[in-house]
Motif scaffolding. Structure first.
Motif: not given
Length: 453
Positions: A276-294
């Protein structure tokens, strides 16, 4: 020694799962009275996410000041704490501690009542039962709003334990709803496009999905490869010198002898930055936090053998001796998993449509009420205007009469005689013009003397 221990022990209230205490657990502390007090920086613990988070923290802070209660905690096990058995020890704490707890409870009850009042005011429903609403708050005994009793501590422990254990599950469900809403909105947008534009949008979506999946290999969370990468790139140490015990001490940031859930999640930042990169349109930061939780859930499940939501140094070292630590399977990221089925999406859209319909009905009802109120306001405004016109007309008439007295047919002023002067005195009656006034028989004729009395 500074007694700022939020956890109170490795399992106290299971708050260690999110509170991230900044000092050593009680069963690990050795008090040295002759030591000079150390000045330590205050570390703000992360919020538990519970609506009674502040109350929970304040109760813990007060209880930890009682020596008897601390001594009991040193010998208590997690089952005794979770079952509420430890709550009975509240009867033996000092009067000062009980007084502080009483005040905390009164403040919490007052806060909850304010929340209820705000809810009622927002709904404008005077028929809501305050007492019934207060029952929904299970972390205290609402029937006794004045004093903190053992039952309150038992309720607080059980409620916090249950709520915190379900916290991750609720977060997963919220994320699932979020993903289904994204897909629903995407499909609805496609319906508004013509065939050519729709194909272009579908191609753009597929390209974004491909770019997101094109990332370096993700190390299995908690594996040797994953920890060695942190050791080298984050800690700046030689990977050849990697040592699990040293690694544990380096990342036990609060020095309490445990890795809590926040300290564990910090270890996955490097892996997440690969995806995940916050500068990329294709990367969703909410998905990143879900991945961290998993990732955190997976590691805690594998290493936290006593399920106290803390990893001790012994648990950490034991896990590093397993085969899976060195030879770990590949980690499947979110984009490699089916987050929801088509049936679940259709059911979600059905509920969403129903909610939109209900909201539309409420909106229409509110619009009708607004129109009715506007009509009433217009009617009142018209009545007010008519009343003002009538008052103004009366004022004008009054001013005209004062400026011009009443006149006769020829313009002469008219004077109205008083009723008591309308007839001559005595028996003399008024005669028409041209007739002599008759003489009063009781009066002497001219030249005659007045009769003697």
């Amino acid at each position: 020694m500074h007694w700022k221990c939020v956890e109170l022990s490795c399992c106290w209230l299971l708050l260690c799962l999110l509170l991230a205490a900044e000092t050593v657990p009680i069963d690990k502390i050795k008090v040295n009275k002759v030591e000079e007090p150390e000045v330590q920086a205050t570390v703000e613990s992360p919020d538990t996410g519970l609506y009674y988070d502040r109350y929970l923290r304040e109760v813990i802070d007060v209880l930890e000041t009682d020596r008897h209660f601390r001594d009991k905690l040193q010998t208590a096990n997690i089952d005794e704490i979770k079952s509420g058995k430890l709550a009975k020890e509240l009867n033996l704490v000092s009067h000062l501690v009980r007084t502080k707890l009483d005040e905390l409870k009164r403040q919490e009850v007052s806060r909850l009542r304010m929340l209820i009042k705000a809810k009622i005011d927002a709904q404008q429903d005077a028929g809501i039962d305050h007492h019934a609403l207060l029952k929904q708050f299970e972390h205290l005994n609402h029937q006794n709003p004045h004093s903190f009793e053992p039952e309150d501590l038992e309720l607080l422990i059980k409620t916090a334990t249950s709520d915190l254990e379900n916290y991750d599950k609720e977060r997963h469900e919220e994320f699932k709803q979020y993903e289904m809403l994204k897909e629903h909105e995407r499909r609805e947008y496609l319906k508004t496009l013509d065939e050519e534009k729709r194909k272009e949008e579908e191609a753009r979506f597929d390209e974004m999905k491909r770019r997101h999946q094109d990332h370096p290999k993700i190390n299995h969370p908690g594996s040797k490869d994953q920890l060695k990468e942190v050791w080298e790139e984050t800690d700046g140490l030689d990977p050849e010198d990697f040592d699990t015990k040293t690694f544990f001490k380096l990342h036990d940031t609060n020095g309490d002898g445990f890795l809590d859930e926040q300290e564990m999640e910090a270890l996955f930042t490097k892996e997440l930055e690969k995806i995940y990169d916050p500068n990329n349109e294709e990367d969703d930061m909410i998905e990143m936090e879900e991945e961290r939780l998993r990732m955190r859930e997976h590691v805690m499940k594998e290493i936290d053998t006593n399920k106290d939501r803390l990893i001790s140094v012994d648990e950490f070292l034991t896990a590093s001796e397993k085969k899976e630590f060195v030879d770990a399977d590949n980690w499947e990221t979110l984009d490699e998993q089916e987050l929801y089925s088509e049936d679940e999406l259709q059911e979600f859209e059905r509920r969403l449509s129903q909610q939109e319909h209900e909201l539309q009905m409420k909106s229409d009802d509110l619009l009708k009420q607004r129109e009715a109120l506007q009509l009433q306001q217009d009617q009142l405004q018209a009545q007010k205007f008519e009343f003002q016109q009538a008052v103004q007309h009366l004022e004008q008439q009054k001013q005209t009469q004062q400026a011009h007295p009443p006149a006769g047919p020829n313009g002469e002023l008219q004077f109205h005689q008083e009723k008591e002067h309308a007839a001559p005195p005595g028996n003399v009656q008024a005669m028409p013009p041209g007739h002599d006034q008759p003489q009063d028989l009781n009066q002497p004729a001219p030249g005659q003397d007045q009769p003697q009395q």
